[in-house]
Design a protein around this motif. Structure first.
Motif, PDB file in Angstrom:
ATOM      1  N   LEU A 195     -10.960 -50.685  -3.007  1.00  0.00           N
ATOM      2  CA  LEU A 195     -10.588 -49.354  -2.939  1.00  0.00           C
ATOM      3  C   LEU A 195     -10.728 -48.562  -4.440  1.00  0.00           C
ATOM      4  CD1 LEU A 195      -7.650 -48.642  -0.655  1.00  0.00           C
ATOM      5  CD2 LEU A 195      -9.959 -48.043  -0.279  1.00  0.00           C
ATOM      6  N   HIS A 196     -11.191 -47.398  -4.487  1.00  0.00           N
ATOM      7  CA  HIS A 196     -11.425 -46.900  -5.859  1.00  0.00           C
ATOM      8  C   HIS A 196     -10.826 -45.382  -5.672  1.00  0.00           C
ATOM      9  CE1 HIS A 196     -15.580 -46.515  -4.244  1.00  0.00           C
ATOM     10  NE2 HIS A 196     -15.313 -45.380  -4.643  1.00  0.00           N
ATOM     11  N   THR A 197     -10.042 -44.778  -6.847  1.00  0.00           N
ATOM     12  CA  THR A 197      -9.576 -43.510  -6.511  1.00  0.00           C
ATOM     13  C   THR A 197     -10.531 -42.458  -7.260  1.00  0.00           C
ATOM     14  OG1 THR A 197      -8.476 -43.622  -8.568  1.00  0.00           O
ATOM     15  CG2 THR A 197      -7.081 -44.305  -6.753  1.00  0.00           C
ATOM     16  N   ASP A 198     -11.486 -42.691  -7.860  1.00  0.00           N
ATOM     17  CA  ASP A 198     -12.560 -41.929  -8.295  1.00  0.00           C
ATOM     18  C   ASP A 198     -13.828 -42.467  -8.178  1.00  0.00           C
ATOM     19  OD1 ASP A 198     -12.434 -43.356 -10.646  1.00  0.00           O
ATOM     20  OD2 ASP A 198     -12.842 -41.536 -11.851  1.00  0.00           O
ATOM     21  N   ASP A 199     -14.875 -41.893  -8.013  1.00  0.00           N
ATOM     22  CA  ASP A 199     -16.145 -42.414  -7.910  1.00  0.00           C
ATOM     23  C   ASP A 199     -16.754 -42.998  -9.217  1.00  0.00           C
ATOM     24  OD1 ASP A 199     -16.877 -41.444  -5.019  1.00  0.00           O
ATOM     25  OD2 ASP A 199     -15.606 -39.884  -6.152  1.00  0.00           O
ATOM     26  N   ALA A 200     -16.480 -42.299 -10.287  1.00  0.00           N
ATOM     27  CA  ALA A 200     -16.821 -43.024 -11.605  1.00  0.00           C
ATOM     28  C   ALA A 200     -16.434 -44.290 -11.877  1.00  0.00           C
ATOM     29  CB  ALA A 200     -16.262 -42.319 -12.752  1.00  0.00           C
ATOM     30  N   GLY A 201     -15.206 -44.751 -11.058  1.00  0.00           N
ATOM     31  CA  GLY A 201     -14.546 -46.020 -11.241  1.00  0.00           C
ATOM     32  C   GLY A 201     -15.692 -46.986 -10.572  1.00  0.00           C
ATOM     33  N   ALA A 202     -16.263 -46.598  -9.312  1.00  0.00           N
ATOM     34  CA  ALA A 202     -17.183 -47.614  -8.916  1.00  0.00           C
ATOM     35  C   ALA A 202     -18.415 -47.613  -9.539  1.00  0.00           C
ATOM     36  CB  ALA A 202     -17.705 -46.752  -7.450  1.00  0.00           C
ATOM     37  N   VAL A 203     -18.807 -46.685 -10.346  1.00  0.00           N
ATOM     38  CA  VAL A 203     -19.950 -46.806 -11.221  1.00  0.00           C
ATOM     39  C   VAL A 203     -19.550 -47.488 -12.382  1.00  0.00           C
ATOM     40  CG1 VAL A 203     -21.434 -45.522 -12.844  1.00  0.00           C
ATOM     41  CG2 VAL A 203     -21.141 -44.598 -10.416  1.00  0.00           C
ATOM     42  N   GLU A 204     -18.459 -47.557 -13.081  1.00  0.00           N
ATOM     43  CA  GLU A 204     -17.974 -48.585 -13.958  1.00  0.00           C
ATOM     44  C   GLU A 204     -18.364 -50.109 -13.568  1.00  0.00           C
ATOM     45  OE1 GLU A 204     -13.975 -47.336 -14.773  1.00  0.00           O
ATOM     46  OE2 GLU A 204     -14.810 -45.127 -14.829  1.00  0.00           O
ATOM     47  N   LYS A 205     -17.885 -50.215 -12.338  1.00  0.00           N
ATOM     48  CA  LYS A 205     -17.932 -51.634 -11.905  1.00  0.00           C
ATOM     49  C   LYS A 205     -19.199 -52.084 -11.925  1.00  0.00           C
ATOM     50  CE  LYS A 205     -13.581 -51.917  -9.398  1.00  0.00           C
ATOM     51  NZ  LYS A 205     -12.838 -51.430  -8.309  1.00  0.00           N
ATOM     52  N   LEU A 206     -20.243 -51.236 -11.611  1.00  0.00           N
ATOM     53  CA  LEU A 206     -21.710 -51.575 -11.720  1.00  0.00           C
ATOM     54  C   LEU A 206     -22.025 -51.820 -13.222  1.00  0.00           C
ATOM     55  CD1 LEU A 206     -23.808 -48.990  -9.586  1.00  0.00           C
ATOM     56  CD2 LEU A 206     -23.135 -51.415  -9.089  1.00  0.00           C
ATOM     57  N   GLY A 207     -21.305 -51.439 -14.100  1.00  0.00           N
ATOM     58  CA  GLY A 207     -21.674 -51.888 -15.544  1.00  0.00           C
ATOM     59  C   GLY A 207     -22.451 -50.774 -16.131  1.00  0.00           C
ATOM     60  N   ARG A 208     -22.354 -49.550 -15.437  1.00  0.00           N
ATOM     61  CA  ARG A 208     -23.213 -48.366 -15.963  1.00  0.00           C
ATOM     62  C   ARG A 208     -22.160 -47.573 -16.804  1.00  0.00           C
ATOM     63  NH1 ARG A 208     -27.759 -48.734 -12.447  1.00  0.00           N
ATOM     64  NH2 ARG A 208     -28.572 -46.789 -13.577  1.00  0.00           N
ATOM     65  N   SER A 209     -22.626 -46.992 -17.859  1.00  0.00           N
ATOM     66  CA  SER A 209     -21.991 -46.095 -18.567  1.00  0.00           C
ATOM     67  C   SER A 209     -21.592 -44.711 -17.883  1.00  0.00           C
ATOM     68  CB  SER A 209     -22.515 -45.924 -19.906  1.00  0.00           C
ATOM     69  OG  SER A 209     -23.264 -44.873 -19.897  1.00  0.00           O
ATOM     70  N   VAL A 210     -20.335 -44.383 -18.311  1.00  0.00           N
ATOM     71  CA  VAL A 210     -19.685 -43.111 -17.704  1.00  0.00           C
ATOM     72  C   VAL A 210     -19.224 -42.264 -18.956  1.00  0.00           C
ATOM     73  CG1 VAL A 210     -17.935 -42.131 -16.331  1.00  0.00           C
ATOM     74  CG2 VAL A 210     -18.903 -44.242 -15.643  1.00  0.00           C
ATOM     75  N   VAL A 211     -19.747 -40.989 -19.197  1.00  0.00           N
ATOM     76  CA  VAL A 211     -19.420 -40.140 -20.220  1.00  0.00           C
ATOM     77  C   VAL A 211     -18.716 -39.026 -19.707  1.00  0.00           C
ATOM     78  CG1 VAL A 211     -21.371 -41.095 -21.419  1.00  0.00           C
ATOM     79  CG2 VAL A 211     -21.536 -38.832 -20.119  1.00  0.00           C
ATOM     80  N   CYS A 212     -17.802 -38.713 -20.968  1.00  0.00           N
ATOM     81  CA  CYS A 212     -16.888 -37.352 -20.601  1.00  0.00           C
ATOM     82  C   CYS A 212     -17.283 -36.340 -21.134  1.00  0.00           C
ATOM     83  CB  CYS A 212     -15.523 -37.954 -21.330  1.00  0.00           C
ATOM     84  SG  CYS A 212     -14.656 -39.125 -20.779  1.00  0.00           S
ATOM     85  N   VAL A 213     -17.194 -35.189 -20.288  1.00  0.00           N
ATOM     86  CA  VAL A 213     -17.324 -33.820 -20.811  1.00  0.00           C
ATOM     87  C   VAL A 213     -15.689 -33.182 -20.742  1.00  0.00           C
ATOM     88  CG1 VAL A 213     -19.676 -33.432 -20.235  1.00  0.00           C
ATOM     89  CG2 VAL A 213     -17.921 -32.848 -18.537  1.00  0.00           C
ATOM     90  N   PRO A 214     -15.540 -32.022 -21.535  1.00  0.00           N
ATOM     91  CA  PRO A 214     -14.085 -31.104 -21.231  1.00  0.00           C
ATOM     92  C   PRO A 214     -13.902 -30.773 -20.052  1.00  0.00           C
ATOM     93  CG  PRO A 214     -15.665 -30.729 -23.369  1.00  0.00           C
ATOM     94  CD  PRO A 214     -16.414 -31.284 -22.838  1.00  0.00           C
ATOM     95  N   GLY A 215     -12.771 -31.121 -19.688  1.00  0.00           N
ATOM     96  CA  GLY A 215     -12.073 -30.858 -18.230  1.00  0.00           C
ATOM     97  C   GLY A 215     -11.526 -29.332 -18.492  1.00  0.00           C
ATOM     98  N   SER A 216     -11.045 -28.848 -17.383  1.00  0.00           N
ATOM     99  CA  SER A 216     -10.455 -27.598 -17.319  1.00  0.00           C
ATOM    100  C   SER A 216      -8.997 -27.654 -16.805  1.00  0.00           C
ATOM    101  CB  SER A 216     -11.435 -26.716 -16.539  1.00  0.00           C
ATOM    102  OG  SER A 216     -10.555 -25.473 -16.084  1.00  0.00           O
TER     103      SER A 216
END
Ligand code: CTP
Ligand code: MG
Length: 239
Positions: A195-216
């Motif tokens: 189970l993952h609580t966000d989709d980026a978490g699943a991408v991290e597990k693939l070893g792919r990079s995830v980048v941040c932009v400013p939230g709101s």
């Protein structure tokens, strides 16, 4: 129940848009207290999902919106949203990631960017969608809106004894919409074993990079009753 709403999977907003938005909206809203599924609870007289879809549809890059609704409410949600924007509504699943997967399954392969956006973050503004989509368009595999953590954060043991103070400068609170190159999100969902609580978490597990932009601040998640009160006030401000 019409799983793909009688075949209107071509339901389009801006035909020149390059983004599909998947909206998980099938949760019960247990932490909000007894009542209708969270996406159908009212904020200033309108369901949270209506607020969310109105803002999603006003982002110029968005070509298609797919909502994952509580299975018993698929047709009602389609009827509710049709006056707001063209949407496809599918039945969600038992867990959030099942709902995302069900909605992702009807996104056509020719749409290159997929954003995943919680209906519960119903005041996320159009410019946030555009900021996330732009970062994917510029080359990122996965993009998350994030805000600095304002509280001091402690690590504690099970009995409540403080083990240490965490350096909050390296921490971020993460929101939606999260944006992905479509094949990367599909691969992450196909590979997700836990189970993952966000989709980026699943991408991290693939070893792919995830980048941040400013939230709101407007992209707060409605989780508990206090959040509804905050959101009611935010509606009085320009968003
Ligand atoms: N969600 C979903 N399918 C599920 C569970 C959650 O589509 N099986 C959606 C919710 O509708 C929400 C988003 O995922 O838009 C984030 O979930 P959360 O804030 O936890 O909402 P709920 O699961 O409804 O709330 P609770 O956990 O308090 O029951
Ligand atoms: Mg939940």
């Amino acid at each position: 129940m019409s799983g793909d709403n009688d075949g209107d999977v071509t339901a389009q907003l801006n035909a020149r848009g390059d983004v599909a938005v998947v909206v998980p909206a099938a949760g019960a809203g247990v932490r909000l207290g007894p009542g209708a599924p969270k996406a159908l609870r009212l904020l200033d007289g309108e369901p949270l999902l209506v607020h969310a879809i109105r803002r999603t549809a006003s982002a110029p890059s968005v070509r298609m919106i797919v909502v994952a609704a509580p299975p018993a409410d698929v047709d009602a949600v389609h009827a509710l949203l049709s006056p707001v924007a063209p949407v496809v509504v599918v039945a969600g699943g038992a867990e959030r990631q099942d709902s995302v997967a069900a909605a992702l399954a009807v996104v056509p392969d020719d749409i290159g960017i997929v954003l995943v956006h919680d209906a519960a973050r119903c005041l996320a503004p159009a410019d946030l969608f555009e900021r996330v989509a732009a970062a994917v368009r510029e080359g990122a595999d996965a993009v998350i809106p994030a805000l600095p953590v304002v509280d001091t954060i402690k690590e504690v043991s099970a009995d409540g004894t403080v083990l240490g103070t965490v350096d909050r400068s390296v921490l971020r609170a993460v929101q939606t919409p999260q944006g992905f190159r479509a094949p990367v999100l599909r691969a992450a969902h196909a590979a997700a074993a836990d189970l993952h609580t966000d989709d980026a978490g699943a991408v991290e597990k693939l070893g792919r990079s995830v980048v941040c932009v400013p939230g709101s601040d407007f992209a707060l998640k409605i989780t508990r009753p206090l959040d509804l009160a905050v959101a009611t006030h935010l509606l009085t401000l320009s968003s």
